[in-house]
Enzyme design. Structure first.
Site, PDB file in Angstrom:
ATOM      1  N   SER A  36       0.845  -1.191   0.000  1.00  0.00           N
ATOM      2  CA  SER A  36       0.000   0.000   0.000  1.00  0.00           C
ATOM      3  C   SER A  36       0.883   1.245   0.000  1.00  0.00           C
ATOM      4  O   SER A  36       1.973   1.243   0.586  1.00  0.00           O
ATOM      5  CB  SER A  36      -0.855  -0.012   1.265  1.00  0.00           C
ATOM      6  OG  SER A  36      -1.334   1.274   1.541  1.00  0.00           O
ATOM      7  N   SER A  37       0.377   2.311  -0.600  1.00  0.00           N
ATOM      8  CA  SER A  37       1.158   3.565  -0.619  1.00  0.00           C
ATOM      9  C   SER A  37       1.287   4.162   0.785  1.00  0.00           C
ATOM     10  O   SER A  37       2.056   5.089   0.995  1.00  0.00           O
ATOM     11  CB  SER A  37       0.537   4.577  -1.587  1.00  0.00           C
ATOM     12  OG  SER A  37      -0.790   4.856  -1.220  1.00  0.00           O
ATOM     13  N   CYS A  38       0.543   3.585   1.775  1.00  0.00           N
ATOM     14  CA  CYS A  38       0.695   4.012   3.176  1.00  0.00           C
ATOM     15  C   CYS A  38       2.081   3.700   3.702  1.00  0.00           C
ATOM     16  O   CYS A  38       2.454   4.194   4.768  1.00  0.00           O
ATOM     17  CB  CYS A  38      -0.295   3.283   4.075  1.00  0.00           C
ATOM     18  SG  CYS A  38      -1.969   3.758   3.783  1.00  0.00           S
ATOM     19  N   TYR A  69       0.625  -0.707  10.471  1.00  0.00           N
ATOM     20  CA  TYR A  69       0.226  -1.253   9.161  1.00  0.00           C
ATOM     21  C   TYR A  69       1.365  -1.059   8.148  1.00  0.00           C
ATOM     22  O   TYR A  69       1.742  -1.986   7.424  1.00  0.00           O
ATOM     23  CB  TYR A  69      -1.028  -0.484   8.744  1.00  0.00           C
ATOM     24  CG  TYR A  69      -1.599  -0.758   7.382  1.00  0.00           C
ATOM     25  CD1 TYR A  69      -2.316  -1.921   7.133  1.00  0.00           C
ATOM     26  CD2 TYR A  69      -1.472   0.170   6.354  1.00  0.00           C
ATOM     27  CE1 TYR A  69      -2.894  -2.150   5.886  1.00  0.00           C
ATOM     28  CE2 TYR A  69      -2.044  -0.052   5.109  1.00  0.00           C
ATOM     29  CZ  TYR A  69      -2.755  -1.212   4.875  1.00  0.00           C
ATOM     30  OH  TYR A  69      -3.320  -1.437   3.650  1.00  0.00           O
ATOM     31  N   LYS A 100       3.779  -3.733   5.965  1.00  0.00           N
ATOM     32  CA  LYS A 100       3.853  -3.688   4.494  1.00  0.00           C
ATOM     33  C   LYS A 100       5.302  -3.577   4.025  1.00  0.00           C
ATOM     34  O   LYS A 100       5.687  -4.179   3.026  1.00  0.00           O
ATOM     35  CB  LYS A 100       3.044  -2.497   3.962  1.00  0.00           C
ATOM     36  CG  LYS A 100       1.548  -2.626   4.178  1.00  0.00           C
ATOM     37  CD  LYS A 100       1.006  -3.763   3.366  1.00  0.00           C
ATOM     38  CE  LYS A 100      -0.474  -3.934   3.478  1.00  0.00           C
ATOM     39  NZ  LYS A 100      -0.940  -5.193   2.903  1.00  0.00           N
ATOM     40  N   HIS A 107     -12.748   3.544   4.961  1.00  0.00           N
ATOM     41  CA  HIS A 107     -11.847   4.564   4.428  1.00  0.00           C
ATOM     42  C   HIS A 107     -12.680   5.781   4.045  1.00  0.00           C
ATOM     43  O   HIS A 107     -13.905   5.764   4.135  1.00  0.00           O
ATOM     44  CB  HIS A 107     -11.111   4.030   3.196  1.00  0.00           C
ATOM     45  CG  HIS A 107     -10.030   3.060   3.530  1.00  0.00           C
ATOM     46  ND1 HIS A 107     -10.127   1.728   3.247  1.00  0.00           N
ATOM     47  CD2 HIS A 107      -8.831   3.226   4.136  1.00  0.00           C
ATOM     48  CE1 HIS A 107      -9.028   1.109   3.651  1.00  0.00           C
ATOM     49  NE2 HIS A 107      -8.227   1.989   4.200  1.00  0.00           N
TER      50      HIS A 107
HETATM   51  N1  LIG Z   1      -8.545  -0.807   0.559  1.00  0.00           N
HETATM   52  C1  LIG Z   1      -7.591   0.001   0.176  1.00  0.00           C
HETATM   53  O1  LIG Z   1      -7.777   1.219   0.032  1.00  0.00           O
HETATM   54  C2  LIG Z   1      -6.219  -0.541  -0.118  1.00  0.00           C
HETATM   55  C3  LIG Z   1      -5.267   0.344  -0.639  1.00  0.00           C
HETATM   56  C4  LIG Z   1      -3.991  -0.126  -0.901  1.00  0.00           C
HETATM   57  C5  LIG Z   1      -3.684  -1.441  -0.645  1.00  0.00           C
HETATM   58  N2  LIG Z   1      -4.626  -2.276  -0.143  1.00  0.00           N
HETATM   59  C6  LIG Z   1      -4.221  -3.656   0.164  1.00  0.00           C
HETATM   60  O2  LIG Z   1      -5.026  -4.571  -0.558  1.00  0.00           O
HETATM   61  C7  LIG Z   1      -5.208  -5.762   0.235  1.00  0.00           C
HETATM   62  C8  LIG Z   1      -6.703  -6.045   0.352  1.00  0.00           C
HETATM   63  O3  LIG Z   1      -7.379  -4.946   0.925  1.00  0.00           O
HETATM   64  P1  LIG Z   1      -8.968  -4.876   0.989  1.00  0.00           P
HETATM   65  O4  LIG Z   1      -9.329  -3.445   0.902  1.00  0.00           O
HETATM   66  O5  LIG Z   1      -9.559  -5.857   0.041  1.00  0.00           O
HETATM   67  O6  LIG Z   1      -9.234  -5.340   2.493  1.00  0.00           O
HETATM   68  P2  LIG Z   1     -10.548  -6.032   3.100  1.00  0.00           P
HETATM   69  O7  LIG Z   1     -11.749  -5.692   2.298  1.00  0.00           O
HETATM   70  O8  LIG Z   1     -10.553  -5.736   4.544  1.00  0.00           O
HETATM   71  O9  LIG Z   1     -10.264  -7.576   2.892  1.00  0.00           O
HETATM   72  C9  LIG Z   1      -9.228  -8.209   3.567  1.00  0.00           C
HETATM   73  C10 LIG Z   1      -9.467  -9.686   3.544  1.00  0.00           C
HETATM   74  O10 LIG Z   1      -8.412 -10.332   4.283  1.00  0.00           O
HETATM   75  C11 LIG Z   1      -8.989 -11.365   5.036  1.00  0.00           C
HETATM   76  N3  LIG Z   1      -8.197 -11.732   6.207  1.00  0.00           N
HETATM   77  C12 LIG Z   1      -7.917 -10.991   7.304  1.00  0.00           C
HETATM   78  N4  LIG Z   1      -7.220 -11.702   8.191  1.00  0.00           N
HETATM   79  C13 LIG Z   1      -7.061 -12.953   7.648  1.00  0.00           C
HETATM   80  C14 LIG Z   1      -6.446 -14.136   8.087  1.00  0.00           C
HETATM   81  N5  LIG Z   1      -5.859 -14.231   9.280  1.00  0.00           N
HETATM   82  N6  LIG Z   1      -6.458 -15.222   7.272  1.00  0.00           N
HETATM   83  C15 LIG Z   1      -7.069 -15.161   6.062  1.00  0.00           C
HETATM   84  N7  LIG Z   1      -7.678 -14.059   5.590  1.00  0.00           N
HETATM   85  C16 LIG Z   1      -7.680 -12.964   6.386  1.00  0.00           C
HETATM   86  C17 LIG Z   1     -10.341 -10.817   5.472  1.00  0.00           C
HETATM   87  O11 LIG Z   1     -11.157 -11.889   5.838  1.00  0.00           O
HETATM   88  P3  LIG Z   1     -12.464 -11.650   6.744  1.00  0.00           P
HETATM   89  O12 LIG Z   1     -13.475 -11.160   5.760  1.00  0.00           O
HETATM   90  O13 LIG Z   1     -12.764 -12.976   7.317  1.00  0.00           O
HETATM   91  O14 LIG Z   1     -12.072 -10.620   7.784  1.00  0.00           O
HETATM   92  C18 LIG Z   1     -10.791 -10.112   4.194  1.00  0.00           C
HETATM   93  O15 LIG Z   1     -11.425 -11.024   3.321  1.00  0.00           O
HETATM   94  C19 LIG Z   1      -4.519  -5.500   1.585  1.00  0.00           C
HETATM   95  O16 LIG Z   1      -3.230  -6.035   1.559  1.00  0.00           O
HETATM   96  C20 LIG Z   1      -4.420  -4.002   1.623  1.00  0.00           C
HETATM   97  O17 LIG Z   1      -3.341  -3.580   2.397  1.00  0.00           O
HETATM   98  C21 LIG Z   1      -5.896  -1.871   0.117  1.00  0.00           C
END
Ligand SMILES: NC(=O)c1ccc[n+]([C@@H]2O[C@H](COP(=O)([O-])OP(=O)(O)OC[C@H]3O[C@@H](n4cnc5c(N)ncnc54)[C@H](OP(=O)(O)O)[C@@H]3O)[C@@H](O)[C@H]2O)c1
Length: 305
Positions: free
Chosen positions: A103-105, A132, A136, A176
């Site tokens: 992530s850009s964070c 976080y 990363k 967010h």
């Molecule tokens: N959202 C953003 O703005 C953003 C921006 C940049 C990068 N990213 C990166 O993109 C990735 C996905 O983000 P997202 O927005 O899709 O997040 P999200 O909607 O919160 O989804 C995260 C997923 O990870 C699962 N998870 C959490 N703990 C786990 C564990 N112990 N074992 C297996 N699965 C687990 C969660 O399962 P549950 O549903 O069971 O909790 C959920 O399905 C992350 O790495 C994040 O850092 C996101």
């Protein structure tokens, strides 16, 4: 190709599964109940039984500024352990391709914008999401080390800007900025509120990309994985002020009241815009406009109310 997507129930995971290119692969999309990345023995046996050719690691503990401030231990420990567990287990299982989502964070808080990939670890992190960001940084570096030790292992990191879209979280505790504002302005409209607060002066700038576009990038990256750079930013290459996001969302949601700036609230970094030079030379660009992305997200929000 057998593709394992972790975090398949999440926003990024769901957008990967909904993308038309998903049908080109045999996709394994276990929920956390089937594959808990914090349980290393579960992980080892899952990989031994299913033997994916490639992993897209989209699982994580993800949240907005409030959740990061409230639970820094969870954001650091769970994300760090998930990253270490899946990367080391995948390496031991001989899986040669791994696309890690960072992530850009993770860029330093005072790094000059636009943020280039070589600025990782070149300064202090933003305190509101330091745990976080540390996790990363570690998984990004571990991908580099694994590849450096054995170049057959293509373990690479994608660094997306902020994302929004279908399957986003809309509850204020975990959301967010964009889903939080959609929900807030929708409620304000329903309650006929005359004013709505904006944290800070609204001048901070943010880059938000539609999550469907990130999914498009991921499939492009999978098709061109050998020539993808080790670390690559993915985003729009331009940003908008918080005030501009509020104005556009108000228009889409139909909120006609005024905005009041609450200058006592934290606002995070002044700007967080990625440098998109590597992404452009890699040959990909996002295609969804802010208006179209917000409208699709608002439709999703209304459908799931
Ligand atoms: N959202 C953003 O703005 C953003 C921006 C940049 C990068 N990213 C990166 O993109 C990735 C996905 O983000 P997202 O927005 O899709 O997040 P999200 O909607 O919160 O989804 C995260 C997923 O990870 C699962 N998870 C959490 N703990 C786990 C564990 N112990 N074992 C297996 N699965 C687990 C969660 O399962 P549950 O549903 O069971 O909790 C959920 O399905 C992350 O790495 C994040 O850092 C996101």
């Amino acid at each position: 190709m057998k593709l394992l997507i972790t975090g398949s129930a999440g926003m990024v995971g769901q957008n990967l599964l909904e993308h038309p290119d998903a049908t080109n692969y045999e996709v394994l999309a276990p929920r956390r109940s089937e594959l808990d990345l914090l349980d290393i023995s579960n992980l080892k046996s899952y990989l031994a039984i299913n033997q994916p050719d490639m992993i897209v690691h989209a699982a994580g503990v993800v949240g907005g500024i409030q959740a990061n401030i409230a639970e820094p231990v969870k954001f650091l420990v769970d994300n760090m352990n998930m990253g270490l567990n899946i990367l080391t287990t995948a390496k031991s299982a001989g899986i040669k391709r791994f696309l890690n989502l960072s992530s850009s964070c993770m860029y330093p808080k005072d790094a000059p914008n636009p943020l280039r990939e070589d600025l990782i670890l070149k300064g202090e992190l933003e305190p509101t999401n330091e745990g976080y960001a540390l996790a990363k940084v570690v998984s990004t570096r571990l991908c580099e080390y694994i590849h450096a030790e054995d170049e057959q292992f293509l373990y690479k990191t994608v660094i997306p800007c902020n994302l929004y879209g279908r399957h986003d979280k809309f509850d204020p505790k975990n959301s967010h900025m964009i889903p939080a504002v959609i929900s807030k302005l929708f409620d304000a409209k329903k309650s006929n509120l005359k004013t709505v607060d904006i944290w800070g002066d609204g001048q901070a700038r943010r880059e938000f990309m539609y999550a469907g576009d990130l999914a498009d990038f991921v499939y492009y990256a999978i098709r061109n994985f050998e020539r993808m750079p080790q670390n690559i930013n993915v985003g729009l290459g331009h940003d908008f002020s918080i005030n501009e996001y509020y104005a556009e969302i108000a228009r889409i949601v139909g909120f006609k009241g005024q905005f009041v700036h609450d200058l006592t609230k934290p606002v995070g970094m002044k700007q967080k815009l990625i440098d998109d030079s590597r992404m452009k030379s890699f040959g990909w660009k996002s295609s969804t406009s802010l208006e179209s992305g917000l409208m699709q997200t608002f439709e999703y929000f209304k459908d799931t109310q």
